[in-house]
Write a protein that holds these residues in place. Structure first.
Motif, PDB file in Angstrom:
ATOM      1  N   LEU A 117       0.829  -1.204   0.000  1.00 12.65           N
ATOM      2  CA  LEU A 117       0.000   0.000   0.000  1.00 12.65           C
ATOM      3  C   LEU A 117       0.865   1.256   0.000  1.00 12.65           C
ATOM      4  O   LEU A 117       0.638   2.182  -0.776  1.00 12.65           O
ATOM      5  N   TRP A 118       1.872   1.278   0.867  1.00 12.82           N
ATOM      6  CA  TRP A 118       2.744   2.450   0.955  1.00 12.82           C
ATOM      7  C   TRP A 118       3.552   2.632  -0.341  1.00 12.82           C
ATOM      8  O   TRP A 118       3.795   3.756  -0.762  1.00 12.82           O
ATOM      9  N   SER A 119       3.958   1.526  -0.955  1.00 10.74           N
ATOM     10  CA  SER A 119       4.708   1.612  -2.208  1.00 10.74           C
ATOM     11  C   SER A 119       3.846   2.237  -3.299  1.00 10.74           C
ATOM     12  O   SER A 119       4.330   3.051  -4.098  1.00 10.74           O
ATOM     13  N   ALA A 120       2.561   1.880  -3.323  1.00 11.95           N
ATOM     14  CA  ALA A 120       1.648   2.479  -4.302  1.00 11.95           C
ATOM     15  C   ALA A 120       1.521   3.982  -4.081  1.00 11.95           C
ATOM     16  O   ALA A 120       1.411   4.764  -5.036  1.00 11.95           O
ATOM     17  N   MET A 121       1.554   4.401  -2.809  1.00 16.44           N
ATOM     18  CA  MET A 121       1.501   5.842  -2.520  1.00 16.44           C
ATOM     19  C   MET A 121       2.745   6.541  -3.047  1.00 16.44           C
ATOM     20  O   MET A 121       2.666   7.656  -3.570  1.00 16.44           O
ATOM     21  N   SER A 122       3.903   5.897  -2.939  1.00 17.40           N
ATOM     22  CA  SER A 122       5.134   6.514  -3.441  1.00 17.40           C
ATOM     23  C   SER A 122       5.106   6.618  -4.966  1.00 17.40           C
ATOM     24  O   SER A 122       5.685   7.538  -5.544  1.00 17.40           O
ATOM     25  N   ASP A 123       4.426   5.679  -5.627  1.00 16.28           N
ATOM     26  CA  ASP A 123       4.276   5.756  -7.083  1.00 16.28           C
ATOM     27  C   ASP A 123       3.454   6.981  -7.472  1.00 16.28           C
ATOM     28  O   ASP A 123       3.738   7.644  -8.479  1.00 16.28           O
ATOM     29  N   VAL A 124       2.433   7.284  -6.685  1.00 17.80           N
ATOM     30  CA  VAL A 124       1.626   8.484  -6.942  1.00 17.80           C
ATOM     31  C   VAL A 124       2.479   9.741  -6.755  1.00 17.80           C
ATOM     32  O   VAL A 124       2.454  10.660  -7.574  1.00 17.80           O
ATOM     33  N   ALA A 125       3.257   9.781  -5.663  1.00 17.76           N
ATOM     34  CA  ALA A 125       4.106  10.939  -5.394  1.00 17.76           C
ATOM     35  C   ALA A 125       5.144  11.136  -6.499  1.00 17.76           C
ATOM     36  O   ALA A 125       5.480  12.272  -6.851  1.00 17.76           O
ATOM     37  N   ALA A 126       5.637  10.034  -7.057  1.00 14.21           N
ATOM     38  CA  ALA A 126       6.665  10.126  -8.094  1.00 14.21           C
ATOM     39  C   ALA A 126       6.146  10.837  -9.343  1.00 14.21           C
ATOM     40  O   ALA A 126       6.919  11.439 -10.098  1.00 14.21           O
ATOM     41  N   LYS A 127       4.827  10.798  -9.547  1.00 15.60           N
ATOM     42  CA  LYS A 127       4.223  11.434 -10.731  1.00 15.60           C
ATOM     43  C   LYS A 127       3.769  12.867 -10.439  1.00 15.60           C
ATOM     44  O   LYS A 127       3.256  13.544 -11.331  1.00 15.60           O
ATOM     45  N   ASN A 128       3.944  13.306  -9.191  1.00 13.73           N
ATOM     46  CA  ASN A 128       3.487  14.648  -8.800  1.00 13.73           C
ATOM     47  C   ASN A 128       4.673  15.612  -8.778  1.00 13.73           C
ATOM     48  O   ASN A 128       5.579  15.471  -7.951  1.00 13.73           O
ATOM     49  N   PRO A 129       4.702  16.600  -9.679  1.00 15.01           N
ATOM     50  CA  PRO A 129       5.850  17.516  -9.724  1.00 15.01           C
ATOM     51  C   PRO A 129       6.018  18.346  -8.456  1.00 15.01           C
ATOM     52  O   PRO A 129       7.082  18.910  -8.224  1.00 15.01           O
ATOM     53  N   GLU A 130       4.976  18.430  -7.609  1.00 10.54           N
ATOM     54  CA  GLU A 130       5.061  19.209  -6.377  1.00 10.54           C
ATOM     55  C   GLU A 130       5.473  18.354  -5.178  1.00 10.54           C
ATOM     56  O   GLU A 130       5.594  18.865  -4.056  1.00 10.54           O
ATOM     57  N   ALA A 131       5.665  17.051  -5.376  1.00 11.00           N
ATOM     58  CA  ALA A 131       6.012  16.173  -4.260  1.00 11.00           C
ATOM     59  C   ALA A 131       7.419  16.486  -3.759  1.00 11.00           C
ATOM     60  O   ALA A 131       8.302  16.859  -4.526  1.00 11.00           O
ATOM     61  N   TRP A 132       7.621  16.320  -2.464  1.00  7.66           N
ATOM     62  CA  TRP A 132       8.943  16.555  -1.880  1.00  7.66           C
ATOM     63  C   TRP A 132       9.926  15.485  -2.338  1.00  7.66           C
ATOM     64  O   TRP A 132      11.073  15.759  -2.647  1.00  7.66           O
TER      65      TRP A 132
END
Length: 219
Positions: A117-132
């Protein structure tokens, strides 16, 4: 903005409270535009600590909010403070383990499920240009402790946790339909908040008979 009012929310007040109040005030006509905002400036403090430089904070003298929202009860029990159970990761890990036991999952299967579940969240963040952090992390790298990924509170490693050592802010702007129309926002871009529900019954962690459950959500 003439007549603007400021509301400050203290730790322990649900984020949904702010959104619900904003929608309510707009619907009742007591507000036309509401900005719900929050931010962290911990990376700045972390860098100052590492480099040995003092991070001074700017002061806003004689500025008081029009309203301060405070939790209705104690967030922490004195026993929890005495035993050092004050960080969210410690309390959430206890809830996580209680939920695993209630659902009858083995420790290994539960760790695998949470890591996926957490890995899937990191995949979403990886596609977000505003992610830290835009680096996707595999479930295996999250699941098991290692270099740079110490165990914080079983089954949570560092990679399981949101990081507050960031300099980031975010805001949601809510307004009436009339204001959106006047601003020229196309109606197919409008998002309507239909309803909000929350439970504000405060019960500290060590007082909960069923830490894996939320009676408020059930109701």
């Amino acid at each position: 903005a003439q007549g603007a009012r400021t509301v400050v929310s203290e730790i322990g007040v649900l984020q949904t409270t702010l959104l619900g109040h904003a929608a309510r005030d707009i619907a009742q006509g007591t507000a036309d535009i509401v900005l719900v905002a929050g931010a962290e400036a911990k990376y700045r403090a972390l860098r100052a600590q590492i480099t040995g430089v003092e991070a001074e904070f700017s002061a806003q003298e004689e500025i008081e909010p029009d309203l301060v929202l405070r939790p209705q009860g104690d967030i922490l029990h004195p026993l929890e403070i005495q035993q050092g159970l004050v960080m969210p990761v410690q309390q959430y890990s206890m809830i996580e383990n209680a939920l695993r036991a209630h659902e009858g999952l083995s420790i290994g299967a539960h760790r695998d499920e949470v890591a996926r579940l957490w890995s899937a969240m990191s995949d979403v963040a990886a596609k977000n240009p505003e992610a830290w952090n835009r680096v996707p992390i595999s479930a295996q790298a999250i699941r098991d402790p290692g270099d740079g990924n110490r165990m914080l509170a079983f089954p949570y490693t560092k990679h399981h946790n949101s990081q507050w050592n960031v300099d980031q802010g975010a805001a949601l702007l809510l307004c009436s339909a009339e204001t959106a129309r006047r601003a020229g926002v196309p109606e197919d871009r409008w998002v309507y908040p239909w309803s909000a529900a929350e439970s504000n019954h405060m019960l500290t962690m060590c007082e909960r008979a069923t830490p894996y459950a939320s009676p408020g959500f059930e109701i």
